[in-house]
Design a protein around this motif. Structure first.
Motif, PDB file in Angstrom:
ATOM      1  N   SER A  64      50.585 -52.483  52.287  1.00  0.00           N
ATOM      2  CA  SER A  64      51.562 -51.380  52.259  1.00  0.00           C
ATOM      3  C   SER A  64      51.580 -50.672  50.914  1.00  0.00           C
ATOM      4  CB  SER A  64      52.964 -51.916  52.584  1.00  0.00           C
ATOM      5  OG  SER A  64      53.408 -52.820  51.578  1.00  0.00           O
ATOM      6  N   PRO A  67      48.866 -46.872  49.862  1.00  0.00           N
ATOM      7  CA  PRO A  67      49.188 -45.446  49.630  1.00  0.00           C
ATOM      8  C   PRO A  67      49.674 -45.169  48.208  1.00  0.00           C
ATOM      9  CG  PRO A  67      50.035 -46.152  51.756  1.00  0.00           C
ATOM     10  CD  PRO A  67      49.574 -47.384  51.052  1.00  0.00           C
ATOM     11  N   LEU A  68      50.466 -46.082  47.653  1.00  0.00           N
ATOM     12  CA  LEU A  68      50.908 -45.901  46.264  1.00  0.00           C
ATOM     13  C   LEU A  68      49.735 -45.968  45.308  1.00  0.00           C
ATOM     14  CD1 LEU A  68      54.257 -47.912  45.954  1.00  0.00           C
ATOM     15  CD2 LEU A  68      53.926 -45.441  45.730  1.00  0.00           C
ATOM     16  N   TYR A  70      46.737 -45.035  45.966  1.00  0.00           N
ATOM     17  CA  TYR A  70      46.026 -43.755  46.065  1.00  0.00           C
ATOM     18  C   TYR A  70      46.732 -42.681  45.238  1.00  0.00           C
ATOM     19  CZ  TYR A  70      44.366 -39.379  48.088  1.00  0.00           C
ATOM     20  OH  TYR A  70      43.862 -38.114  48.258  1.00  0.00           O
ATOM     21  N   TYR A  71      48.061 -42.648  45.303  1.00  0.00           N
ATOM     22  CA  TYR A  71      48.813 -41.647  44.531  1.00  0.00           C
ATOM     23  C   TYR A  71      48.604 -41.873  43.038  1.00  0.00           C
ATOM     24  CZ  TYR A  71      52.656 -38.566  43.132  1.00  0.00           C
ATOM     25  OH  TYR A  71      53.402 -37.555  42.581  1.00  0.00           O
ATOM     26  N   SER A 100      55.385 -43.220  50.729  1.00  0.00           N
ATOM     27  CA  SER A 100      54.719 -44.412  50.202  1.00  0.00           C
ATOM     28  C   SER A 100      55.730 -45.394  49.623  1.00  0.00           C
ATOM     29  CB  SER A 100      53.689 -44.008  49.133  1.00  0.00           C
ATOM     30  OG  SER A 100      52.716 -43.144  49.671  1.00  0.00           O
ATOM     31  N   GLN A 104      56.714 -49.216  50.989  1.00  0.00           N
ATOM     32  CA  GLN A 104      56.716 -50.401  50.149  1.00  0.00           C
ATOM     33  C   GLN A 104      58.085 -51.095  50.162  1.00  0.00           C
ATOM     34  OE1 GLN A 104      54.865 -53.099  47.359  1.00  0.00           O
ATOM     35  NE2 GLN A 104      54.234 -51.836  49.068  1.00  0.00           N
TER      36      GLN A 104
END
Length: 366
Positions: A64, A67-68, A70-71, A100, A104
């Motif tokens: 989970s 995505p963070l 990736y940011y 994101s 989390q």
């Protein structure tokens, strides 16, 4: 030339896909949740159930967080987007970051809920609770039973870490990325529902057949689930299972040449003259598998059957030490794998004394 943000996006998507589904190259490099958090997860052999509870929880948190990740990477790969400053980022990136963070936070909240009452809310704990009986009150007792049997060396285990199949004396387990399916052998029946032929396999140069088996339990609290394994492992699975296996009418299981030969080897041994065990001799466990009594004795009979008197076979004076299956596998392993048509007529050395024998010399202990 591709812009840095597009290159990073493509590279991160490939990394995330491989990290979640974990190909052999990632496992060899140690880029897995199990390896990265091995110090906290502990040993699977010591406490299988507790290890799986921790592993699935950590896996959920790490996946989970992708995505963070990736940011955060885009903040470095594309500084012109001002992603490091939330108020300066575009509305689309602000929404992506918010989603994101929510993902989390939801994962952490779910883990905290699972951990209440000593992880009794975890899906694995609930799956074990379905097998609780007056004799096994509570999922902890079921977990202890599974842990004990998992430590035994005679269990059947196959499959990749994300889809492992484990069969112990009492339990049938399917380990997936986020869950562990549990069924008790005495309550289940299995059905071979599908078979698929794969002509290319990363682990073998020969075609591979993958079987799909449906595991159904008479316990209404246990939901049916599917397991997959190669056809070459089917015989070993049957030997470990106490539950019956049914086969759909349209499913054909292709055995390997060694398995086909083992069936012929056993059939011929049944036709050979049996060996009458002397009353003062005790039969010990087979030294090959240590699971069943030694049930074969090598006695030179091939000349009596009209074979060439110059046969390479020699009389073996060993006491019964091997079961029929182990002796058959030994016989097959000593053959020329490129010329299976010669196997039945060949001679191999006794695995104990090296006296040569042929298939006509294998006698069952009577």
């Amino acid at each position: 030339m591709e812009p840095p943000d597009a290159t990073f996006t493509l590279a991160y998507l490939v990394f995330a896909f491989c990290f979640v589904f974990t190909p052999n190259e990632f496992r060899s490099a140690g880029v897995t949740v199990q390896n990265l958090f091995s110090s906290w997860l502990g040993s699977e052999e010591v406490g299988f159930v507790q290890y799986q509870v921790r592993r699935t929880s950590v896996t959920l948190l790490v996946h989970s967080a992708l995505p963070l990740g990736y940011y955060a990477g885009m903040c470095i790969a594309a500084p012109e987007k001002n992603l490091a400053y939330f108020t300066l980022a575009s509305a689309g990136w602000q929404a992506f970051l918010a989603l994101s963070l929510c993902l989390q936070l939801l994962s952490w909240g779910l883990i905290l809920y699972w951990s209440r009452r000593q992880w009794s809310n975890h899906p694995i704990s609930r799956a074990l609770q379905a097998h609780a009986t007056p004799q096994r009150a509570g999922w902890g007792v079921v977990a202890t039973s599974i842990n004990t049997e998992f430590r035994r060396i005679d269990k059947f285990a196959t499959g990749a870490p994300g889809a492992r199949v484990i069969v112990t004396d009492t339990w049938l387990l399917k380990v997936t990325t986020y869950h562990v399916h549990v069924a008790q052998q005495t309550d289940t029946h299995l059905t071979v529902t599908d078979s698929r032929q794969h002509h290319m396999s990363p682990d073998s140069a020969t075609p591979t057949q993958i079987l799909t088996l449906r595991v159904a339990s008479i316990n209404p609290a246990v939901k049916p689930f599917d397991i997959r394994l190669m056809s070459t492992e089917y015989s070993e699975l049957r030997e470990k299972l106490h539950a019956p296996i049914r086969r759909a009418t349209n499913v054909v299981i292709h055995q390997t040449i060694s398995e086909l030969f083992l069936d012929t080897f056993k059939a011929q041994a049944q036709l050979n003259q049996p060996y009458l065990l002397p009353s003062e001799m005790e039969v010990e466990a087979c030294i090959g598998c240590m699971q069943v009594p030694a049930g074969t004795k090598l006695i030179r009979h091939c000349c009596e059957e009209g074979s060439d008197s110059d046969s390479e076979c020699r009389q073996c004076f060993c006491r019964p030490m091997w079961c029929l299956s182990c002796l058959g596998r030994w016989f097959a392993s000593r053959q020329d794998q490129e010329r299976p048509e010669t196997w039945l007529a060949s001679c191999v050395p006794c695995p104990t004394c090296r006296s040569k024998f042929c298939i006509l010399d294998v006698c069952l202990v009577g």
